[in-house]
Design a protein around this motif. Structure first.
Motif, short mmCIF file in Angstrom:
data_model
loop_
_atom_site.label_atom_id
_atom_site.label_comp_id
_atom_site.label_asym_id
_atom_site.label_seq_id
_atom_site.Cartn_x
_atom_site.Cartn_y
_atom_site.Cartn_z
N GLY A 181 -24.90 -33.10 -49.59
CA GLY A 181 -25.84 -33.06 -48.47
C GLY A 181 -25.89 -34.38 -47.74
O GLY A 181 -25.91 -34.42 -46.50
N PHE A 182 -25.86 -35.48 -48.49
CA PHE A 182 -25.83 -36.80 -47.87
C PHE A 182 -24.58 -36.98 -47.02
O PHE A 182 -24.65 -37.48 -45.89
CB PHE A 182 -25.89 -37.89 -48.94
N VAL A 183 -23.42 -36.61 -47.56
CA VAL A 183 -22.16 -36.80 -46.84
C VAL A 183 -22.18 -36.04 -45.52
O VAL A 183 -21.82 -36.58 -44.45
CB VAL A 183 -20.96 -36.36 -47.71
N VAL A 184 -22.60 -34.79 -45.56
CA VAL A 184 -22.64 -33.97 -44.34
C VAL A 184 -23.60 -34.57 -43.32
O VAL A 184 -23.27 -34.73 -42.14
CB VAL A 184 -23.03 -32.52 -44.67
N ILE A 192 -29.85 -28.32 -44.67
CA ILE A 192 -28.91 -29.07 -45.52
C ILE A 192 -29.65 -30.05 -46.42
O ILE A 192 -29.39 -30.14 -47.63
CB ILE A 192 -27.88 -29.80 -44.65
N GLY A 193 -30.60 -30.78 -45.84
CA GLY A 193 -31.32 -31.79 -46.61
C GLY A 193 -32.14 -31.20 -47.73
O GLY A 193 -32.02 -31.62 -48.90
N ALA A 194 -33.00 -30.24 -47.41
CA ALA A 194 -33.83 -29.62 -48.45
C ALA A 194 -33.03 -28.62 -49.28
O ALA A 194 -33.25 -28.50 -50.49
CB ALA A 194 -35.04 -28.94 -47.81
N GLY A 208 -32.59 -28.12 -53.25
CA GLY A 208 -33.05 -26.84 -53.77
C GLY A 208 -32.00 -26.16 -54.63
O GLY A 208 -32.30 -25.59 -55.68
N LEU A 209 -30.75 -26.21 -54.18
CA LEU A 209 -29.66 -25.63 -54.98
C LEU A 209 -29.50 -26.38 -56.30
O LEU A 209 -29.26 -25.77 -57.35
CB LEU A 209 -28.36 -25.66 -54.18
N SER A 210 -29.64 -27.70 -56.24
CA SER A 210 -29.58 -28.49 -57.48
C SER A 210 -30.71 -28.09 -58.42
O SER A 210 -30.51 -27.97 -59.64
CB SER A 210 -29.66 -29.97 -57.13
N MET A 252 -32.69 -39.52 -48.32
CA MET A 252 -33.40 -38.85 -49.41
C MET A 252 -32.41 -38.14 -50.33
O MET A 252 -32.55 -38.18 -51.56
CB MET A 252 -34.40 -37.85 -48.83
N ASN A 253 -31.42 -37.47 -49.77
CA ASN A 253 -30.40 -36.80 -50.58
C ASN A 253 -29.65 -37.79 -51.44
O ASN A 253 -29.38 -37.55 -52.62
CB ASN A 253 -29.43 -36.04 -49.69
#
Length: 635
Positions: free
Chosen positions: A20-23, A39-41, A45-47, A128-129
């Motif tokens: 998410g950070f990379v994107v 993407i951020g949240a 959430g997937l993690s 944050m990611n």
């Protein structure tokens, strides 16, 4: 379903927020805010969704030795120095990844609404990611080298997030302060890791701890030195005495950042480090005592400071310092599982309180002075009830809050283990009184009395849902570990027993435990009552105390954080600045300065040849041609 869970690789947990950070770092500025939020949240959430799968597989099919190792690749291989990029899942890291991913996701969800109007929206979620990814790497690391990478990573991200609104110089100053102060502890930790590698010949956590237990005697000089150096690292990251000064100023960042740093990530890293390296600390009784004393002193000093703060976020910041002090107290008396238990419950109620404070702040158009609030319980009912639950859990209101069960366990072991003492118990009990007093002082000033500020904005579902979920956890989260008089449930300690040594009480029977529990519960209720008396019924009493000469001096002293900033400014900062000014006259600096000026002058001359004018270029070509022809003719 079980087979599916066991087929999921462990690296997905930190990799998803890292992706998410990379994107967001690459294309976030060009994405609509909706997609940046997804993407951020969503990555966190997937993690958080993968974590229960990892837990289910771990609990249903316990790995050999209680640790699931996943080696991704060889990172460094030089001679006998072999460091793998490896992840390890055991009961301790399982608890930590649950806290980081689940609470982290709720904070990210909350942030999608809280930060909706901020021009740096995608940049915020990128930071944050990355923060979450580094924290997950820290707690899942199989070796101390990878752990240190995550350790420094969260330090970097804290700098970026505390100074997120960098247009204000004060925010940049707070970010630099956090970065510099924590570097002091990080240096001590790095030296400890070098000593471990020099003597144990490995940085693998399990192997290094086993080697230390087998080869160092209790009280040996090396064990004591390594333990105190590790303690230095933990003190810096977890904002304990004497390196606690950075945390109150860290409130310069957005409120969700405060929630993430204080509840689920950075400040808990020091507690995790001591628990993870407990084998070394158990070989150094002096270090164990130091951990307990530092925790007890910190929880008292920070509790006093929280009593006089007027900024709602700074009250909670000092509260965090105090509650981490309880965790250090638990670690220092050998109540390892109790300290991690309080870490978990604290993550619930402290995230709730910071997010609730953020809801109040944006509702009042970014007002943070609690004395400009008031009467909000009717205007913001959901925020009020959830904030009340969080405050009750922070104050460890008996029987009905998660904070009661975890704090009570630490206080009992601070009395009853071989490392404990009545003095440590007394410090923790006075801290419980202070906590109840400042927690409900905050509730009564902000939500009761006359309305002093106009509510301009009511929070939406993306703010309220995390508040409600965290409020539920702040009530039921403590039921996994209850005292003897309340069923003696030991699910949490049973989970951690294979990783952390169980605390051994030296007091027979349960009569003393019940008596001490009753005393602490009564003192807590007295603190709540006095807060009600002082800030609802008789507000003239604290006003009179503050206006008296002695009271005014004490308030100023506590408000300044016991003068630590002034002390460090006088004995460290000013002498360093004076020395730098003196060395500015060093003649050797003149050499480098002259070289710099010559280089700058040369650059100025050469830059004039690149002025974009065709006639200048043609003239240069002509002069060059004449010189070349002349050289050819005469040679």
């Amino acid at each position: 379903m079980d087979g599916f869970c066991c087929s999921l690789p462990l690296w997905l947990i930190p990799a998803l927020p890292a992706a998410g950070f990379v994107v967001l770092a690459l294309v976030g500025a060009r994405l609509p805010k909706r997609w940046a939020a997804v993407i951020g949240a969503g990555s966190v959430g997937l993690s958080a969704a993968v974590t229960p799968c990892a837990a289910s597989c771990y609990l249903r099919h316990p790995p050999d030795g209680g640790v699931r190792i996943e080696r991704l690749w060889t990172w460094i291989d030089v001679g006998t120095f072999d460091i793998g990029f490896s992840l390890a899942l055991d009961a301790l890291s399982l608890v930590m990844i649950f806290v980081v991913t689940f609470v982290g996701f709720l904070i990210h969800l909350y942030s999608t609404e809280y930060m909706a109007d901020d021009p740096g929206f995608s940049r915020f979620f990128a930071y944050m990611n990355l923060f979450v990814a580094f924290m997950l790497m820290l707690v899942l690391a199989d070796n101390l080298f990878l752990l240190y990478l995550g350790w420094e990573g969260v330090g970097l991200c804290s700098y970026l997030l505390i100074g997120f609104w960098y247009d204000d110089p004060e925010n940049g100053r707070a970010a630099r302060k956090a970065f510099v102060v924590t570097r002091v502890g990080d240096t001590a930790m790095a030296i400890a890791l070098l000593l471990i590698f020099k003597h144990a010949g490995t940085l693998d956590i399990g192997q290094a701890m086993t080697w230390a237990s087998d080869n160092w005697a209790v009280g040996s000089g090396l064990a004591v030195a390594v333990a105190f150096l590790l303690l230095g690292g933990a003190v810096g990251k977890s904002a304990q005495l004497p390196l606690q000064v950075w945390l109150p100023d860290a409130m310069a960042g957005p409120t969700p950042v405060s929630a993430l740093i204080h509840a689920a990530t950075m400040v808990t890293a020091g507690v995790y480090l001591i628990a993870r390296t407990h084998a070394v600390f158990m070989l150094a009784p002096a270090a164990m005592t130091a951990v307990a004393v530092i925790g007890a002193a910190t929880l008292l000093l920070a509790g006093c400071s929280a009593l006089v703060q007027t900024d709602i976020k700074r009250v909670l910041a000092y509260s965090t310092i105090s509650q981490i002090g309880y965790m250090f107290l638990g670690l220092g008396v050998g109540a390892w599982s109790a300290a991690i238990f309080h870490l978990m419950t604290h993550s619930f109620f402290k995230a709730l309180l910071f997010l609730g404070a953020g809801a109040v702040i944006i509702s009042l158009h970014h007002e943070q002075d609690i004395f400009k609030m008031g009467g909000l319980r009717d205007r913001l009912p959901t925020v009020f009830w959830t904030f009340l639950i969080g405050s009750a859990s922070l104050a460890a209101l008996p029987l009905v809050t998660a904070g009661f069960y975890s704090k009570d366990l630490i206080l009992w072991y601070s009395w009853s283990t071989e490392y404990g003492s009545p003095w440590l118990w007394a410090a923790g009990t006075v801290g419980a009184f202070l906590t109840a007093l400042y927690s409900f002082r905050l509730v009564f000033i902000v939500f009761f009395g006359d309305e002093k500020g106009h509510v301009e904005r009511h929070p939406g579902l993306r703010i309220l849902i995390p508040l409600v979920v965290l409020a539920v956890l702040s009530v039921i989260g403590g039921l996994v570990e209850t005292p003897a008089m309340l069923g003696h449930v030991t699910l949490f300690s049973d989970l951690l027993d294979p990783v952390l040594p169980p605390a051994e009480s030296t007091v027979p029977g349960h009569q003393t435990e019940h008596l001490l529990q009753a005393v602490v519960a009564a003192i807590t209720l007295v603190g709540v009552f006095l807060a009600f008396l002082f800030y609802v019924r008789r507000p003239s009493i604290p006003a009179a105390l503050r206006s008296s000469p002695l009271g005014a001096r004490v308030c100023r002293f506590w408000l300044s954080g016991w003068g630590f900033d002034t002390l460090y400014d006088r004995i460290l900062v000013r002498p360093f600045v004076d020395l730098a000014r003196l060395l500015r006259l060093d003649p050797f600096d003149g050499i480098s300065s002259t070289l710099g000026r010559v280089t700058a002058a040369g650059n100025s001359v050469l830059s004039r040849t690149q002025d974009g004018r065709i006639r200048t270029y043609v003239f240069g070509i002509g002069v060059g041609a004449v010189i070349a022809v002349t050289i050819v003719v005469f040679t």
